[in-house]
Motif scaffolding. Sequence first.
Motif, PDB file in Angstrom:
ATOM      1  N   THR A   1     -54.401  44.576 -13.236  1.00  0.00           N
ATOM      2  CA  THR A   1     -53.606  45.046 -12.103  1.00  0.00           C
ATOM      3  C   THR A   1     -52.317  45.682 -12.604  1.00  0.00           C
ATOM      4  N   LEU A   2     -51.813  46.596 -11.794  1.00  0.00           N
ATOM      5  CA  LEU A   2     -50.473  47.144 -11.971  1.00  0.00           C
ATOM      6  C   LEU A   2     -49.577  46.502 -10.920  1.00  0.00           C
ATOM      7  N   VAL A   3     -48.559  45.800 -11.362  1.00  0.00           N
ATOM      8  CA  VAL A   3     -47.623  45.161 -10.439  1.00  0.00           C
ATOM      9  C   VAL A   3     -46.326  45.969 -10.490  1.00  0.00           C
ATOM     10  N   VAL A   4     -46.037  46.667  -9.383  1.00  0.00           N
ATOM     11  CA  VAL A   4     -44.901  47.587  -9.320  1.00  0.00           C
ATOM     12  C   VAL A   4     -43.846  46.982  -8.393  1.00  0.00           C
ATOM     13  N   MET A   5     -42.633  46.799  -8.913  1.00  0.00           N
ATOM     14  CA  MET A   5     -41.614  46.042  -8.177  1.00  0.00           C
ATOM     15  C   MET A   5     -40.304  46.805  -8.059  1.00  0.00           C
ATOM     16  N   ARG A   6     -39.652  46.622  -6.934  1.00  0.00           N
ATOM     17  CA  ARG A   6     -38.276  47.090  -6.735  1.00  0.00           C
ATOM     18  C   ARG A   6     -37.394  45.864  -6.502  1.00  0.00           C
ATOM     19  N   GLY A   7     -36.106  46.052  -6.732  1.00  0.00           N
ATOM     20  CA  GLY A   7     -35.177  44.956  -6.568  1.00  0.00           C
ATOM     21  C   GLY A   7     -34.941  44.586  -5.114  1.00  0.00           C
ATOM     22  N   PRO A   8     -34.370  43.406  -4.855  1.00  0.00           N
ATOM     23  CA  PRO A   8     -34.086  42.978  -3.486  1.00  0.00           C
ATOM     24  C   PRO A   8     -33.197  43.979  -2.761  1.00  0.00           C
TER      25      PRO A   8
ATOM     26  N   VAL B   1     -48.242  44.484 -20.644  1.00  0.00           N
ATOM     27  CA  VAL B   1     -47.202  45.508 -20.809  1.00  0.00           C
ATOM     28  C   VAL B   1     -46.171  45.303 -19.713  1.00  0.00           C
ATOM     29  N   ALA B   2     -44.904  45.473 -20.051  1.00  0.00           N
ATOM     30  CA  ALA B   2     -43.826  45.434 -19.060  1.00  0.00           C
ATOM     31  C   ALA B   2     -42.872  46.592 -19.333  1.00  0.00           C
ATOM     32  N   VAL B   3     -42.461  47.274 -18.260  1.00  0.00           N
ATOM     33  CA  VAL B   3     -41.536  48.402 -18.370  1.00  0.00           C
ATOM     34  C   VAL B   3     -40.440  48.210 -17.331  1.00  0.00           C
ATOM     35  N   GLY B   4     -39.186  48.348 -17.762  1.00  0.00           N
ATOM     36  CA  GLY B   4     -38.082  48.243 -16.821  1.00  0.00           C
ATOM     37  C   GLY B   4     -37.217  47.024 -17.065  1.00  0.00           C
ATOM     38  N   ALA B   5     -36.588  46.514 -16.004  1.00  0.00           N
ATOM     39  CA  ALA B   5     -35.644  45.407 -16.108  1.00  0.00           C
ATOM     40  C   ALA B   5     -36.325  44.155 -16.645  1.00  0.00           C
ATOM     41  N   ALA B   6     -35.696  43.529 -17.642  1.00  0.00           N
ATOM     42  CA  ALA B   6     -36.173  42.270 -18.234  1.00  0.00           C
ATOM     43  C   ALA B   6     -37.544  42.403 -18.880  1.00  0.00           C
TER      44      ALA B   6
ATOM     45  N   VAL C   1     -37.383  36.853 -12.431  1.00  0.00           N
ATOM     46  CA  VAL C   1     -36.457  37.928 -12.061  1.00  0.00           C
ATOM     47  C   VAL C   1     -36.486  38.078 -10.547  1.00  0.00           C
ATOM     48  N   ARG C   2     -35.425  38.614  -9.990  1.00  0.00           N
ATOM     49  CA  ARG C   2     -35.371  38.818  -8.544  1.00  0.00           C
ATOM     50  C   ARG C   2     -36.223  40.023  -8.176  1.00  0.00           C
ATOM     51  N   VAL C   3     -37.106  39.833  -7.213  1.00  0.00           N
ATOM     52  CA  VAL C   3     -38.060  40.863  -6.817  1.00  0.00           C
ATOM     53  C   VAL C   3     -37.982  41.062  -5.312  1.00  0.00           C
TER      54      VAL C   3
ATOM     55  N   ALA D   1     -42.921  55.908  -9.146  1.00  0.00           N
ATOM     56  CA  ALA D   1     -42.748  55.034  -7.989  1.00  0.00           C
ATOM     57  C   ALA D   1     -41.295  54.607  -7.801  1.00  0.00           C
ATOM     58  N   ARG D   2     -40.394  55.106  -8.658  1.00  0.00           N
ATOM     59  CA  ARG D   2     -38.965  54.722  -8.579  1.00  0.00           C
ATOM     60  C   ARG D   2     -38.827  53.204  -8.575  1.00  0.00           C
ATOM     61  N   ALA D   3     -39.550  52.562  -9.493  1.00  0.00           N
ATOM     62  CA  ALA D   3     -39.574  51.100  -9.551  1.00  0.00           C
ATOM     63  C   ALA D   3     -38.470  50.572 -10.453  1.00  0.00           C
ATOM     64  N   ASP D   4     -38.172  49.288 -10.321  1.00  0.00           N
ATOM     65  CA  ASP D   4     -37.232  48.613 -11.208  1.00  0.00           C
ATOM     66  C   ASP D   4     -37.953  47.838 -12.317  1.00  0.00           C
ATOM     67  N   LEU D   5     -39.181  47.428 -12.055  1.00  0.00           N
ATOM     68  CA  LEU D   5     -39.969  46.705 -13.051  1.00  0.00           C
ATOM     69  C   LEU D   5     -41.447  46.943 -12.756  1.00  0.00           C
ATOM     70  N   THR D   6     -42.206  47.285 -13.797  1.00  0.00           N
ATOM     71  CA  THR D   6     -43.639  47.522 -13.664  1.00  0.00           C
ATOM     72  C   THR D   6     -44.362  46.789 -14.787  1.00  0.00           C
ATOM     73  N   THR D   7     -45.431  46.077 -14.439  1.00  0.00           N
ATOM     74  CA  THR D   7     -46.194  45.345 -15.447  1.00  0.00           C
ATOM     75  C   THR D   7     -47.679  45.658 -15.314  1.00  0.00           C
ATOM     76  N   VAL D   8     -48.372  45.572 -16.450  1.00  0.00           N
ATOM     77  CA  VAL D   8     -49.833  45.599 -16.467  1.00  0.00           C
ATOM     78  C   VAL D   8     -50.294  44.169 -16.738  1.00  0.00           C
ATOM     79  N   VAL D   9     -51.063  43.620 -15.810  1.00  0.00           N
ATOM     80  CA  VAL D   9     -51.524  42.233 -15.899  1.00  0.00           C
ATOM     81  C   VAL D   9     -53.028  42.235 -16.131  1.00  0.00           C
ATOM     82  N   GLN D  10     -53.479  41.466 -17.126  1.00  0.00           N
ATOM     83  CA  GLN D  10     -54.905  41.400 -17.449  1.00  0.00           C
ATOM     84  C   GLN D  10     -55.390  39.959 -17.417  1.00  0.00           C
ATOM     85  N   PRO D  11     -56.636  39.745 -16.951  1.00  0.00           N
ATOM     86  CA  PRO D  11     -57.187  38.383 -16.930  1.00  0.00           C
ATOM     87  C   PRO D  11     -57.580  37.921 -18.322  1.00  0.00           C
ATOM     88  N   VAL D  12     -57.227  36.681 -18.654  1.00  0.00           N
ATOM     89  CA  VAL D  12     -57.629  36.048 -19.914  1.00  0.00           C
ATOM     90  C   VAL D  12     -58.103  34.640 -19.556  1.00  0.00           C
TER      91      VAL D  12
END
Length: 511
Positions: free
Chosen positions: A271-278, A200-205, A252-254, A181-192
């Motif tokens: 969920t997969l939260v896929v983010m690119r920078g501003p 899980v977090a991959v990318g910036a910060a 982080v700036r999103v 996805a040419r993302a800057d930051l990608t996270t896997v978010v799970q309910p608890v």
Amino acid sequence: MLRGSSLRKVTQDGSVAEQLRALLDANRTIVGDLDQAVVLRRIVEAAVALVHARSGALAVAGEDGFLEEYVHAGVDLDTAAHLHPDGERRASMSVPVRISGQPIGNLFLTRPAARPFTHADEDLLESLAGTAGVAIANARTFDESRLRQEWLVASTEITRRLLVGDQEALRLVAHDVHVLARADLTTVVQPVDTDLLVAVAVGAAADRIEGARYAASGTLSEHVLQHGKPVRIADAEDPRALAGTIYLAGDVRVGPVMVLPLLGREEARGTLVVMRGPGRRPFTEGEAEMATTFANHASVALELAEARRDQQRVLLLEDRARIARDLHDHVIQQVFAAGLVIQATASGATDPALVRALQDVVTNLDDAIKQIRVSIFRLQPPVPGGLRAAVMDVVADVRPGLGIDPRLDLDGPLDLVATSDLVSDVTAVVRESLVNVARHASASAVELSIHATTARLTVTVSDDGVGVGDDDRRSGLENLRERAESRHGSMAVAEVPDLGGTTLVWTVPIS
């Protein structure tokens, strides 16, 4: 197409052949590649050369109408203004670029006012823009096909890796989505519970974000978990565009964001939260579609992998249960029979040394039977909330302080007769007794025995240490005595100072 009047004028000027050859060359140049970046660059350069412009630019919008690409060639506007400090007005022309009749961009050219654009120039640029639209459409189709192929290959590979038992399943999913996805930051978010966990977090910060836990209420992930459908946002920093919050936007700036569901059989498992920078290009509908398909395939693979692990766990438990049955039905009986034979032999022996030796063998066989029984209990799957599992957990917790392995004898229908309250009392007795041994007894051997019938349960803890000792230990024992008496039971502590050792017996009726 060249207009009729312009064609006649060009013909009269004797330059139509040259113009048409230039147009054909420009068209061949544009359609000669399928890489979109190359195609856009060639369009601008061909347009500048075709009408002898000073500068040219091409702005192309994506499917959502947002600016996708901007390409410039020749002298830019700032440089042109610097070259003409007297404010000389420059001629300009803008020609739309269309795909299937829909405008997707504009081709903009400038040159000095001394050489204004003509109708013939306009016709040539419109013809070039028509070819440009076809070339851009072909490049987009090729780029989308290539990207879909990359997603398909990644989906196949991650399915294979998940099914062979790769332990980094979620990280693999996040990494592949992040790259494709040419993302800057990608996270896997799970309910608890009522929160969300960044599993899980991959990318910036990523190091700073992974493991964060926050309230689910009002977030986009909560919305996607509830509805099971992806969400795209062009700019997370624009409050008007948000139907919910992005928790990470405060850390982080999103800019552009897409939130994808990881669908399970009954509900979304995360969920997969896929983010690119501003300022970066928003995610297109096609990108969201491909990413969602990938996430769905990954979710199915995750569930298949988990089902396989559960099946393997069941097979393991069944195998352990079979071993436990064999130990109980065959090994213990054989050892017990051997002990009876040795006892009979000892009763008929006349040599005192031989009798003592045979009695020691019988004692060792009794100990072996006890340890085999403990091993049988360990092989069997623990009953959730059961007494055996709770006692084994306490022994495992206290073992480092003891420095030795206590000998265990767990006998009778412990899990059947023990209520949750009785489990709590027995584990308190076991923990307090073993901790006291660890702190005060200086023992080299400890034995824990728990015996249950349908009428009574007895806990016995014996050590070969130095005795009860100080008042702190005695106060702890009083607490255990009160627990027994509250159940109409009793507790006794026997010390043998000369021989060394202490034995605690805690017994209560089964109500």
